[in-house]
Write an enzyme that holds these catalytic residues in place. Structure first.
Site, PDB file in Angstrom:
ATOM      1  N   GLU A 273      58.637  19.781  66.730  1.00  0.00           N
ATOM      2  CA  GLU A 273      58.438  18.184  67.222  1.00  0.00           C
ATOM      3  C   GLU A 273      58.252  16.765  66.138  1.00  0.00           C
ATOM      4  OE1 GLU A 273      54.291  19.040  68.891  1.00  0.00           O
ATOM      5  OE2 GLU A 273      54.801  21.140  70.626  1.00  0.00           O
ATOM      6  N   ARG A 276      57.753  11.497  63.448  1.00  0.00           N
ATOM      7  CA  ARG A 276      57.928   9.899  62.364  1.00  0.00           C
ATOM      8  C   ARG A 276      58.916  10.115  61.437  1.00  0.00           C
ATOM      9  NH1 ARG A 276      53.315   8.192  60.444  1.00  0.00           N
ATOM     10  NH2 ARG A 276      51.704   9.835  60.947  1.00  0.00           N
ATOM     11  N   ARG A 312      48.720   0.484  62.966  1.00  0.00           N
ATOM     12  CA  ARG A 312      48.839   0.753  61.235  1.00  0.00           C
ATOM     13  C   ARG A 312      48.180   0.216  60.686  1.00  0.00           C
ATOM     14  NH1 ARG A 312      51.477   3.532  58.683  1.00  0.00           N
ATOM     15  NH2 ARG A 312      50.480   5.891  59.554  1.00  0.00           N
ATOM     16  N   TYR A 316      44.226   2.665  60.178  1.00  0.00           N
ATOM     17  CA  TYR A 316      44.561   3.733  58.608  1.00  0.00           C
ATOM     18  C   TYR A 316      44.370   2.684  56.990  1.00  0.00           C
ATOM     19  CZ  TYR A 316      46.953   6.050  63.053  1.00  0.00           C
ATOM     20  OH  TYR A 316      46.856   6.413  64.304  1.00  0.00           O
ATOM     21  N   CYS A 342      41.846 -12.795  66.396  1.00  0.00           N
ATOM     22  CA  CYS A 342      40.654 -12.944  66.193  1.00  0.00           C
ATOM     23  C   CYS A 342      39.829 -11.977  66.044  1.00  0.00           C
ATOM     24  CB  CYS A 342      39.791 -14.077  67.295  1.00  0.00           C
ATOM     25  SG  CYS A 342      40.863 -15.034  68.008  1.00  0.00           S
ATOM     26  N   GLU A 343      40.428 -11.391  65.002  1.00  0.00           N
ATOM     27  CA  GLU A 343      39.516 -10.279  63.892  1.00  0.00           C
ATOM     28  C   GLU A 343      39.924 -10.191  62.734  1.00  0.00           C
ATOM     29  OE1 GLU A 343      38.348  -6.790  65.428  1.00  0.00           O
ATOM     30  OE2 GLU A 343      39.160  -7.623  67.682  1.00  0.00           O
ATOM     31  N   TYR A 371      55.148   5.152  65.367  1.00  0.00           N
ATOM     32  CA  TYR A 371      53.924   4.434  66.238  1.00  0.00           C
ATOM     33  C   TYR A 371      53.299   3.222  65.715  1.00  0.00           C
ATOM     34  CZ  TYR A 371      54.080   9.623  65.773  1.00  0.00           C
ATOM     35  OH  TYR A 371      53.528  10.695  65.639  1.00  0.00           O
TER      36      TYR A 371
HETATM   37  N1  LLP Z   1      53.362  17.038  68.248  1.00  0.00           N
HETATM   38  C1  LLP Z   1      52.274  17.003  68.740  1.00  0.00           C
HETATM   39  C2  LLP Z   1      51.586  17.818  69.269  1.00  0.00           C
HETATM   40  C3  LLP Z   1      51.391  16.156  67.454  1.00  0.00           C
HETATM   41  O1  LLP Z   1      50.172  15.882  67.682  1.00  0.00           O
HETATM   42  C4  LLP Z   1      52.726  14.895  67.337  1.00  0.00           C
HETATM   43  C5  LLP Z   1      50.918  13.940  66.188  1.00  0.00           C
HETATM   44  C6  LLP Z   1      53.508  15.757  67.007  1.00  0.00           C
HETATM   45  C7  LLP Z   1      53.795  16.527  67.322  1.00  0.00           C
HETATM   46  C8  LLP Z   1      54.708  14.124  65.697  1.00  0.00           C
HETATM   47  O2  LLP Z   1      53.859  14.125  64.899  1.00  0.00           O
HETATM   48  P1  LLP Z   1      54.727  13.525  63.314  1.00  0.00           P
HETATM   49  O3  LLP Z   1      56.018  14.085  63.421  1.00  0.00           O
HETATM   50  O4  LLP Z   1      55.128  11.877  63.927  1.00  0.00           O
HETATM   51  O5  LLP Z   1      53.634  13.843  62.494  1.00  0.00           O
HETATM   52  N2  LLP Z   1      49.190   7.379  65.119  1.00  0.00           N
HETATM   53  C9  LLP Z   1      49.440   8.084  63.989  1.00  0.00           C
HETATM   54  C10 LLP Z   1      50.639   9.511  63.878  1.00  0.00           C
HETATM   55  C11 LLP Z   1      49.326  10.179  64.894  1.00  0.00           C
HETATM   56  C12 LLP Z   1      50.064  11.767  64.981  1.00  0.00           C
HETATM   57  C13 LLP Z   1      49.461  12.393  66.320  1.00  0.00           C
HETATM   58  N3  LLP Z   1      50.399  13.506  66.658  1.00  0.00           N
HETATM   59  C14 LLP Z   1      50.334   7.019  62.955  1.00  0.00           C
HETATM   60  O6  LLP Z   1      50.244   6.016  63.153  1.00  0.00           O
HETATM   61  O7  LLP Z   1      50.075   7.034  61.662  1.00  0.00           O
END
Ligand code: LLP
Length: 421
Positions: A273, A276, A312, A316, A342-343, A371
């Site tokens: 899955e 990013r 982001r 974070y 305004c933050e 994201y």
């Molecule tokens: N599968 C599941 C069940 C997940 O919860 C996520 C991400 C992914 C796959 C994909 O993960 P990736 O390959 O993109 O790392 N908003 C945060 C990232 C939150 C990720 C949540 N879950 C950011 O901007 O860094």
């Protein structure tokens, strides 16, 4: 690798000068490279060619239907976490038999929608959810294919906000308790156990946590098979990191080699899955400098994109590279790049050493394809930015800039209030 580069000091996306897009669209806007997106997907997919697998792109990273369609055309599936993402996936033409549905909080209407759409499987996260899905499937005279999302309790060594595989996180079912959950699932008439899943976290820059998780899942699968439970799919989630600054994540092929090696003899179809790693470096956010100012000897560059466009950094403390769209020889300064919101937390970069930019200059916020837009909001009643896809020398508007009337869409002033005016 990505397709943002300079020619004679001007930034291009593939063969399109970024400033040409600005002339047509104004700022801010998201800009994606088709070539990079397609490449990233096919490289990831090809890395696993020697074993049965499905790459289910995590739609939460970038859910524009045109982007999803790129992966669909390459045979990709989708990892979804809501009814809305299921709708998008279907609009993009994803084969429902390549859709997996993750998430701790699936509502009954969402479960029914997914059952109706005949998705491949639900990744369940709790005992209660198991009962609810069984009940829902019973009412609909269907059988729900499921995997349990187990929490393998490995430390992904990433940012605490995006780590998900530790036992103190809300995600998954504790691996020790999962055997019991599988036994329960086996007794339920409208549940068909298909697999095991996990997702240890995001922006993971080492291979070992993935291998640790896989080894724990392998032990569980052996126990399940001993108990007469058939496991066809092993879903290893997403999480592979990218280079935002100086990180050195493993390449998809190194990641694949380690997984292939560790999964010998397992006899499962793998599901991945990734989010990013496919889209992150395939997109940028382009913004315009509005003002330069100094407060207490500190330099601020105020730009027309803010935390509502890219949250982001604020959320974070994430690092995103800042590049001028046109390189000009000016002195370097250290500055905070801030938005119009305004933050105090509204910034895109802090204490960054960059060439001085002037009012009207364009700036690219790098690695914004994952994201970025999906976490954008209308805070401060700012219309959301358009999304543009470049393919060679053409660009395509894949999402229009929102207009003021979009901002109040669905709002209403009740009659009793109108009477007062
Ligand atoms: N599968 C599941 C069940 C997940 O919860 C996520 C991400 C992914 C796959 C994909 O993960 P990736 O390959 O993109 O790392 N908003 C945060 C990232 C939150 C990720 C949540 N879950 C950011 O901007 O860094």
């Amino acid at each position: 690798m990505h397709d943002f580069h300079y020619v004679k000091g001007k930034m291009y996306c593939e063969k399109v000068p970024v400033e040409d897009v600005e002339k047509a669209m104004g700022t801010p806007f998201y800009l994606y490279s088709y070539n990079t997106l397609r490449n990233h997907f096919t490289v990831f997919d090809a890395a696993f060619s020697e074993m049965p697998h499905i790459v289910c792109f995590a739609a939460k990273a970038n859910s524009n239907i045109a982007i999803l369609k790129i992966f669909v055309n390459e045979g990709g599936g989708m990892d979804i976490v809501s009814g809305g993402e299921l709708y998008r996936a279907l609009q993009a033409g994803v084969d429902p038999q390549k859709i997996v549905y993750s998430g701790v909080g699936k509502r009954v209407d969402e479960i029914a929608y997914a059952l109706d759409s005949n998705i491949l499987m639900f990744n369940l996260e709790s005992f209660e959810e198991l009962q609810v899905i069984n009940e829902c499937a019973r009412r609909m005279k269907k059988v729900a294919r499921i995997a349990l999302r187990v929490n393998p309790d490995v430390n992904p060594e990433t940012h605490p906000h995006i780590s998900t595989g530790l036992k103190e996180n809300k995600f998954g079912i504790n691996i020790e308790k999962s055997l019991e959950a599988y036994r329960q699932a086996k007794t339920l008439e409208h549940i068909d156990i298909k697999g095991v899943s996990c997702h240890i976290g995001s922006q993971v820059t080492k291979i070992s946590p993935f291998v640790d998780a896989l080894n724990r899942l392998k032990r569980l699968i052996a126990l399940l098979r001993e108990a007469g439970i058939t496991i066809k799919y092993l879903d290893l989630g997403g999480g592979l990191g990218i280079t935002y600054n100086r990180e050195t994540p493993p390449s998809p092929s190194d990641y694949a080699k380690a997984i292939i090696e560790a999964s010998k003899g397992l006899n499962c179809t793998f599901i991945f899955e990734p989010g990013r790693v496919i889209v992150g470096n395939a997109g940028i956010l382009v913004t315009k400098v509005l003002y330069n100012k100094t407060n207490e000897d500190k330099n601020f560059i105020v730009v027309d994109a803010g935390m509502n466009d890219l949250i982001r950094p604020s959320l974070y403390k994430a690092y995103h590279g800042i590049q001028p769209v046109e390189k000009v020889r000016r002195e370097k300064i250290v500055a905070d790049v801030v938005g119009p919101i305004c933050e105090s937390g509204d910034y895109l970069a802090k204490g960054r050493k960059i060439s001085r930019l002037e009012r009207g200059d364009l700036m690219a916020v790098m690695s914004a394809g994952a994201y970025g837009f999906t976490m954008a909001s209308n805070y401060n009643s700012r219309p959301r930015a358009p999304e543009i896809l470049v393919k060679e020398e053409q660009f395509y508007v894949i999402r229009q800039r929102e207009r003021y009337d979009d901002l109040i869409k669905g709002e209403d002033i009740p009659a009793f209030l109108k009477r007062l005016s």
